[in-house]
Design a protein around this motif. Structure first.
Motif, PDB file in Angstrom:
ATOM      1  N   ASP A 142       0.869  -1.164   0.000  1.00 30.37           N
ATOM      2  CA  ASP A 142       0.000   0.000   0.000  1.00 30.37           C
ATOM      3  C   ASP A 142       0.915   1.226   0.000  1.00 30.37           C
ATOM      4  O   ASP A 142       1.175   1.810   1.036  1.00 30.37           O
ATOM      5  CB  ASP A 142      -0.881  -0.052   1.264  1.00 30.37           C
ATOM      6  CG  ASP A 142      -1.912   1.065   1.267  1.00 30.37           C
ATOM      7  OD1 ASP A 142      -2.013   1.794   0.248  1.00 30.37           O
ATOM      8  OD2 ASP A 142      -2.598   1.216   2.296  1.00 30.37           O
ATOM      9  N   ARG A 152      -1.992   5.049  -0.365  1.00 27.89           N
ATOM     10  CA  ARG A 152      -2.892   4.953  -1.505  1.00 27.89           C
ATOM     11  C   ARG A 152      -4.299   4.584  -1.058  1.00 27.89           C
ATOM     12  O   ARG A 152      -5.291   5.174  -1.517  1.00 27.89           O
ATOM     13  CB  ARG A 152      -2.384   3.915  -2.505  1.00 27.89           C
ATOM     14  CG  ARG A 152      -3.288   3.784  -3.722  1.00 27.89           C
ATOM     15  CD  ARG A 152      -2.882   2.638  -4.617  1.00 27.89           C
ATOM     16  NE  ARG A 152      -1.734   3.001  -5.437  1.00 27.89           N
ATOM     17  CZ  ARG A 152      -0.880   2.115  -5.946  1.00 27.89           C
ATOM     18  NH1 ARG A 152      -1.028   0.832  -5.681  1.00 27.89           N
ATOM     19  NH2 ARG A 152       0.115   2.519  -6.685  1.00 27.89           N
ATOM     20  N   SER A 153      -4.374   3.656  -0.100  1.00 24.71           N
ATOM     21  CA  SER A 153      -5.694   3.219   0.353  1.00 24.71           C
ATOM     22  C   SER A 153      -6.466   4.377   0.970  1.00 24.71           C
ATOM     23  O   SER A 153      -7.676   4.499   0.773  1.00 24.71           O
ATOM     24  CB  SER A 153      -5.546   2.089   1.375  1.00 24.71           C
ATOM     25  OG  SER A 153      -4.759   2.535   2.458  1.00 24.71           O
ATOM     26  N   TYR A 154      -5.777   5.228   1.683  1.00 29.77           N
ATOM     27  CA  TYR A 154      -6.460   6.376   2.289  1.00 29.77           C
ATOM     28  C   TYR A 154      -6.990   7.304   1.207  1.00 29.77           C
ATOM     29  O   TYR A 154      -8.129   7.764   1.256  1.00 29.77           O
ATOM     30  CB  TYR A 154      -5.510   7.127   3.222  1.00 29.77           C
ATOM     31  CG  TYR A 154      -6.159   8.342   3.874  1.00 29.77           C
ATOM     32  CD1 TYR A 154      -6.963   8.206   5.007  1.00 29.77           C
ATOM     33  CD2 TYR A 154      -6.010   9.614   3.316  1.00 29.77           C
ATOM     34  CE1 TYR A 154      -7.576   9.302   5.589  1.00 29.77           C
ATOM     35  CE2 TYR A 154      -6.616  10.724   3.888  1.00 29.77           C
ATOM     36  CZ  TYR A 154      -7.407  10.566   5.025  1.00 29.77           C
ATOM     37  OH  TYR A 154      -8.022  11.645   5.583  1.00 29.77           O
ATOM     38  N   GLU A 156      -7.710   6.633  -1.865  1.00 29.43           N
ATOM     39  CA  GLU A 156      -8.826   6.046  -2.600  1.00 29.43           C
ATOM     40  C   GLU A 156     -10.125   6.171  -1.816  1.00 29.43           C
ATOM     41  O   GLU A 156     -11.176   6.431  -2.382  1.00 29.43           O
ATOM     42  CB  GLU A 156      -8.528   4.570  -2.912  1.00 29.43           C
ATOM     43  CG  GLU A 156      -7.666   4.448  -4.174  1.00 29.43           C
ATOM     44  CD  GLU A 156      -7.049   3.077  -4.340  1.00 29.43           C
ATOM     45  OE1 GLU A 156      -7.360   2.172  -3.526  1.00 29.43           O
ATOM     46  OE2 GLU A 156      -6.241   2.916  -5.279  1.00 29.43           O
ATOM     47  N   LYS A 157     -10.027   6.023  -0.530  1.00 27.18           N
ATOM     48  CA  LYS A 157     -11.237   6.075   0.296  1.00 27.18           C
ATOM     49  C   LYS A 157     -11.675   7.506   0.585  1.00 27.18           C
ATOM     50  O   LYS A 157     -12.831   7.737   0.921  1.00 27.18           O
ATOM     51  CB  LYS A 157     -11.014   5.327   1.619  1.00 27.18           C
ATOM     52  CG  LYS A 157     -11.429   3.865   1.530  1.00 27.18           C
ATOM     53  CD  LYS A 157     -11.410   3.219   2.912  1.00 27.18           C
ATOM     54  CE  LYS A 157     -10.530   1.979   2.885  1.00 27.18           C
ATOM     55  NZ  LYS A 157      -9.399   2.028   3.792  1.00 27.18           N
TER      56      LYS A 157
END
Ligand SMILES: Nc1ncnc2c1ncn2[C@@H]1O[C@H](COP(=O)(O)OP(=O)(O)OP(=O)(O)O)[C@@H](O)[C@H]1O
Ligand SMILES: Nc1ncnc2c1ncn2[C@@H]1O[C@H](COP(=O)(O)OP(=O)(O)OP(=O)(O)O)[C@@H](O)[C@H]1O
Ligand SMILES: [Mg+2]
Ligand SMILES: [Mg+2]
Lengths: 309, 273, 274, 273, 274
Positions: free
Chosen positions: A80, A204-206, A208-209
């Motif tokens: 991530d 990246r996950s943050y 995207e969310k």
């Protein structure tokens, strides 16, 4: 701007508290984050490693830290990865300071001297060595380079007589100058050119969310960058001084002036290809990376571009 | 009669944050050269204080202490003092412990070592010279402490309950040993003890002290027949029984106790146990 | 006849006791190894199955490889030696200095009363924050590092040993005084040797503290050493390097602790069995 | 005659890393209900070990220990054991110390407290109930320890040199107190002591043990005239002198010592002092 | 008549003793103040005459002014309170945790043998280098800071208190066992209360260590607190701020030490006079 009414909470970690990051404090003091409906909780996590650790472990949402850290993380194979989405400063922030006053300065004067540099592995050291090489000086052959002193203790070492030249951040450089204990000869920021020096990043996950939040955050930062661009150093100093308890206003003005003059504060958070490659060149020369991380992998300019519109 | 030790009008009070405590009060006592005197009395009556005064470890609040006519003003190697326990240094072997007096005087050398070795042998400790105190029995340790005290050939020997921690038998043996040594060397001795039998069997005179503050209650002269014999043998003398009973009678009277008073002891503080 | 029967059951008892003791020792060793193995396996599994972040925690295999590489490249030994030398210097100086200070306090009770509050305050000063003072006083080099270690150990050593000095049974001092000993002789013959076990056991604590001090010192200023490796590892966000260095520190510190325990066991036997 | 305590063929060896040490060897001893038995013998001969076996603190290596016909397998509140020193908890006042037996059993309550208060008063400690052990004299502390032991009303009382650290007078008073208490409650008592006079004055029977490993050497019955009297008075009985001398003669013989053997003691280890 | 004469000289002795004690106490206070004043004056002079660098060492007047300003602006108190709260939490948790661990080791001797080498290694781990682990485990906030302080104190507390547990005179345990007490009762009634003085005196050491731990923790991650002020002072090259914070730390640590000493003095009187 504008945005929705409910205040979204964003936890931000900064790598250090510095006038070098003036736009961030402007955004806070002028209420730009609040305007965007963001409630920013700012935390100092001293050192790139701690800031990045806090980011990776979810202790903070957004980190303000040197881009090189995100490259190290990427190169070690993160699932991530950490994405750079808005740059705050675009040059190195250190200066070459001499113990003796000089009428004229030539980089060749450094040959054979004792040079108190920054610690190995950090961006200031890489930018410093890069600059020396650029001027045809081999940092490990042509002068005595001291690299063993911790960032916070370099001024102490210099003041107590170590080295003829020293590589200093602000406000140390200005304070030395004001006290007549040292003289700024050159700026490593100017010499090493544009590069993504300190950048807001998130996992990246943050991103995207929380596209919406990241966008609003970038908007506020961009607004602050413009504000800094448009206001004289004195007003900027007044706006940020509440974050710098015990700092002399004169010094603050002088420091901001200097950074403004050499365009250290980026206007707009976009990290372009040229800046990125410059960063990679510097790191490569320093021997800290062996492969060049493509910009697309860990830079996302869409928010910064959107904010500029 | 040469007076070796003289206490004239000696009083001593210990002073501390809590106030002053009178330990010895107006004491007059002469000990002749070569005499063996025992001090008995209830706990806390000032016996140890008297020995400390004689040894020059503390200065009397009033009065004077004399050793062979000279005023005592500090510790003096002419006086040997054996504390209640052995206090051998655990980190020194027996021989080095016994030599410490010479080391302090800076006179440790082949001659001193020969003398100590001779004494150790005489006291049955030849085999234990290189052993450490913790490896020895209580009786052996007391003997080692005695050697340490005697090595510097003192003229006066002060003994503070030297045998109270020992077994009955070992005690009898050590009593004989000390008695013989003292007689053989013509040493003047002052013995503090709780054991009336021991006092009666070993000494020429028994000084009975009152409960605190220490004052002399009575002095009892030991009959010549008992004095002439080793302590362990003295106990078998026909005169010993009556002497012992007289002594105990005096103590029980002097301390306000005696048969039937057992329940009253609650008010009597014992600073030792 | 009864003698022999008697001996036989006592021997049996002894045998039972010995085999039980041996069984327990074996159990302890097995549990120690099992614990270690379980820890390693759990760690490796946790990383592999993504419960914890590999970037932050690395994993045993990677660390082993890193240590192998460092050792092969010949750079592990010099780093380790530097730190060991600094630690040794720091802890010897800290212990000696602390003992000397304690002696001073013992010698002059008024001095001890005067200094008492100052020692307390010094003891709670975070030495890390005093970095500049060390660098100004001792220059950016080994001396600063060693002095950081000394600063971490010396006060607590002083307090502990001074406490012990005062606890020496007054009767031992009396013995020396009775032979006409001076205050110096009392100290040399009774107080100091009587405190040796305490001094050695503060050595044990000081081994640990000196490691902390040296690492902190190397954080301030260093060209080499395990603390330097850690800092460098942080700079380039290479936690495998950080953890490898920590493991080396743990191993070497354990060895040093073992050595001090050996010294303790070698003390004159009279000391131990008190 | 009811047998309260019975040791049958009891041997005990302590085992440690250094090997096994035989402390008690093939001991047979019956103590009748209400009887008062003293154990005397040289240091290290196994006296404390025997008490520990009786109290169920240690299991015999061989043989059995019975209490009123039942095998002893662990500590039992029916047996009260007074250790050589008082071992009062320094952080509890005297009353709380005395109540600890009830606290452990979970039966501390108004009734238990009333009983303890009564006992404390009986032992002259009413005024000291709220004081801490360090504020008390040695004699008072021994009495407090006795109250703690007696509070749970044991049938058997084991006493390990309970008076050895005390002053002569206090000692005599406590001997009387214990003797009276034991008689009045019909308690069975086993007393370990080094003081032959004490053994003779207090008990119905004196058991003399050999040097280690502990075996019974002789048992001496105390004449009825002495048994009938308080210890402090018993000592004045005409029969007491001869009894005491007989006892000492036996001890000195049994231990291979006696007058004139003083110098030989170097080989005899004393594990206590 | 003799009674009265006697009383008069004893009173005189007492009087002499008291006035001597009072004189010494006065002397000690005067020396303490003189030492402090000398230090301040020396410092001020050294800076004014340029022997030492004002930038690095500031000087007392400037520090006093800085402290005055900080106090007036109302920011000194919150910073101090934050750090005091963290330190208190850290040292209470460290002491309780250490005691609990020590109890575990006492209860299961095999566990204590198994864990022994691990404790030694943990004790010599430089906790500063474990910063990232705390951040991962406890987030960048108070919890990390408190845990840093706990990590600095807990092992040494465990070792000290466990050592004390084992030293309790076996006869006290015997007393409880004789009344049919269980192992739990032995611990609760004899071992734990018997170790209370040691526990309190480790509190004293832990006050100092917790300060160090909290300051190190605040170096890792903080929004406020005296450690934060120090690191911030370094950052903006304001050593006056650094030294002011250090002085506040010293003062507050001394107060906390004094409080612990008070607790110690308040212990059931039976404890002290042993
Ligand atoms: N250093 C001291 N400070 C204050 N008081 C003391 C000191 N030494 C002894 N005392 C007090 O002086 C009195 C006499 O004490 P000393 O030790 O001489 O008695 P003792 O007869 O030797 O007693 P014991 O038989 O218990 O050894 C006691 O009341 C004691 O409490
Ligand atoms: N816990 C133990 N472990 C090993 N040996 C022991 C232990 N307790 C006692 N012994 C040994 O057993 C023997 C008998 O000891 P015990 O304590 O029963 O003697 P004692 O007659 O009570 O002696 P004292 O009169 O000195 O109290 C001694 O040789 C002693 O060294
Ligand atoms: Mg005495
Ligand atoms: Mg015994």
């Amino acid at each position: 701007g504008g945005g929705s009414k409910e205040a979204a909470k964003v936890k931000v970690g900064e790598v250090t508290r510095s006038l070098f990051y003036a736009p961030l404090y402007v955004a806070l003091s002028q209420g730009f984050f609040a305007d965007e409906g963001l409630q920013v909780d700012l935390q100092t996590t001293a050192g790139g490693d701690k800031t990045m650790t806090a980011l990776l472990s979810g202790g903070i949402d957004i980190a303000l830290v040197g881009s090189e850290t995100s490259i190290y993380v990427y190169q070690q194979g993160a699932d991530d990865p950490v994405i750079n989405f808005a740059q705050l400063t675009q040059t190195d922030g250190t200066f070459l300071v001499a113990r003796e006053k000089k009428e004229s300065f030539d980089w060749d004067d450094l040959r054979g001297s004792v040079f108190l540099g920054q610690r190995k592995g950090g961006m200031p050291q890489m930018a410093g060595e890069f600059t020396l090489r650029k001027h045809g000086i081999d940092p490990h052959e042509d002068l005595e380079l001291i690299q063993n002193v911790d960032f916070a203790n370099i001024p102490a070492a210099f003041a107590s007589g170590t080295g003829e030249y020293v590589q200093l951040f602000e406000p140390q450089a200005s304070i030395f100058e004001k006290e007549g204990k040292g003289y700024v000869l050159a700026s490593f920021g100017v010499e090493s050119g544009r590069l993504p020096y300190t950048v807001f990043m998130a996992k990246r996950s943050y991103i995207e969310k929380n596209k919406e939040i990241v966008q609003r955050f970038t908007n506020a930062v961009t607004k602050a960058q413009r504000w800094v661009e448009d206001h004289p150093a004195g007003e900027i100093a007044d706006a940020v001084l509440e974050f710098f308890q015990g700092t002399d206003r004169d010094i603050a003005v002088r420091v901001i002036e200097r950074y403004k003059a050499q365009q250290s504060y980026a206007v707009g958070g976009v990290i372009d290809e040229e800046e990125w490659n410059n960063l990679l060149d510097i790191m490569e020369q320093a021997g800290e990376i062996t492969e060049r991380t493509p910009r697309e992998a860990i830079v996302d300019n869409t928010f910064a571009e959107q904010a500029l519109r | 009669m040469d007076v070796m030790l003289r206490l004239s009008g000696v009083s001593h009070a210990y002073v501390g944050p809590g106030g002053a405590a009178l330990a010895v009060d107006g004491l007059n006592l002469d000990v002749a050269a070569g005499e063996f005197v025992s001090l008995v009395g209830p706990s806390g009556c000032g016996k140890t204080t008297i020995l400390n005064l004689l040894a020059g470890l503390i200065k009397p609040s009033r009065g004077t202490v004399e050793l062979a006519g000279e005023k005592v003003s500090g510790p003096n190697p002419r006086i040997g003092y054996m504390l209640q326990q052995d206090y051998l240094f655990p980190w020194r072997n027996i021989r080095d412990n016994a030599l410490i007096g010479f080391e302090i005087a800076g006179t440790r050398g082949p001659e001193a070592e020969r003398r100590v070795d001779r004494l150790l042998a005489e006291f049955g400790l030849a085999g234990a010279a290189r052993r450490f105190p913790h490896e020895l029995s209580g009786g052996m340790r007391q003997r080692a402490a005695l050697v340490r005290t005697l090595a510097r050939e003192p003229d006066v020997l002060l003994l503070d309950e030297p045998f109270s921690a020992l077994d009955l038998l070992i005690r009898l043996q050590l009593e004989d040993l000390v008695w013989e040594t003292v007689r053989a060397r013509g040493v003047t001795a002052v013995l503090v003890t709780h054991d009336l039998e021991e006092a009666a069997a070993m000494s020429d005179r028994v000084v009975i002290l009152d409960a605190s503050p220490g004052r002399i209650r009575t002095v009892l002269d030991v009959p010549a027949s008992i004095r002439a014999r080793q302590p362990s043998e003295a106990r078998w003398e026909p005169e010993f029984g009556p002497l012992f009973h007289r002594l105990r009678g005096m103590i029980q009277d002097s301390e306000g106790g005696g048969p039937g008073h057992a329940r009253g002891a609650g008010t009597q503080l014992d600073s030792r146990a | 006849m009864p003698e022999e029967r008697e001996h036989s059951w006592i021997r049996e008892l002894e045998h039972k006791y010995r085999s039980r003791a041996a069984r327990i020792t074996l159990l302890v060793r097995i549990l120690q190894i099992a614990l270690f193995a379980a820890f390693i396996i759990l760690w490796e599994t946790a990383v592999r199955s993504g419960w914890i972040d590999e970037l932050l925690f690395s994993y045993p295999g990677k660390i082993a490889r890193m240590l192998g590489e460092l050792a092969a490249s010949g750079s592990l030994l010099p780093h380790t030696m530097t730190t060991v030398a600094e630690t040794t210097a720091g802890f010897v100086l800290g212990t000696l200095g602390g003992t000397a200070l304690a002696a001073l306090l013992w010698w002059f009770p008024v001095v001890s009363r005067v200094l008492d509050p100052y020692l307390v305050v010094l003891n709670s000063m975070p030495k890390v924050a005093l970095g500049p003072i060390f660098i100004v006083g001792f220059g950016p080099g080994y001396l600063s590092i060693i002095m950081t270690a000394v600063s971490v150990t010396i006060i607590i050593t002083t307090l502990t040993i001074y406490g012990r000095f005062r606890e020496i049974d007054a009767n031992y001092l009396k013995v020396v005084r009775l032979f006409g000993g001076t205050r110096g002789q009392v100290f040399r013959l009774a107080v100091l040797p009587g405190s040796l076990p305490t001094i050695v056991s503060t050595l044990k604590v000081n081994v640990g503290l000196s490691w902390v001090g040296v690492i902190v010192g190397e954080f301030l200023t260093a060209k080499s050493g395990l603390g330097y490796l850690i800092i460098y590892g942080f700079q380039v966000f290479n936690f495998t390097l950080v953890l490898s260095s920590l493991i080396v520190i743990g191993a070497v510190a354990a060895v040093m602790y073992g050595l001090v325990s050996l010294i303790e066991a070698r003390l004159s036997p009279g000391y131990r069995d008190r």
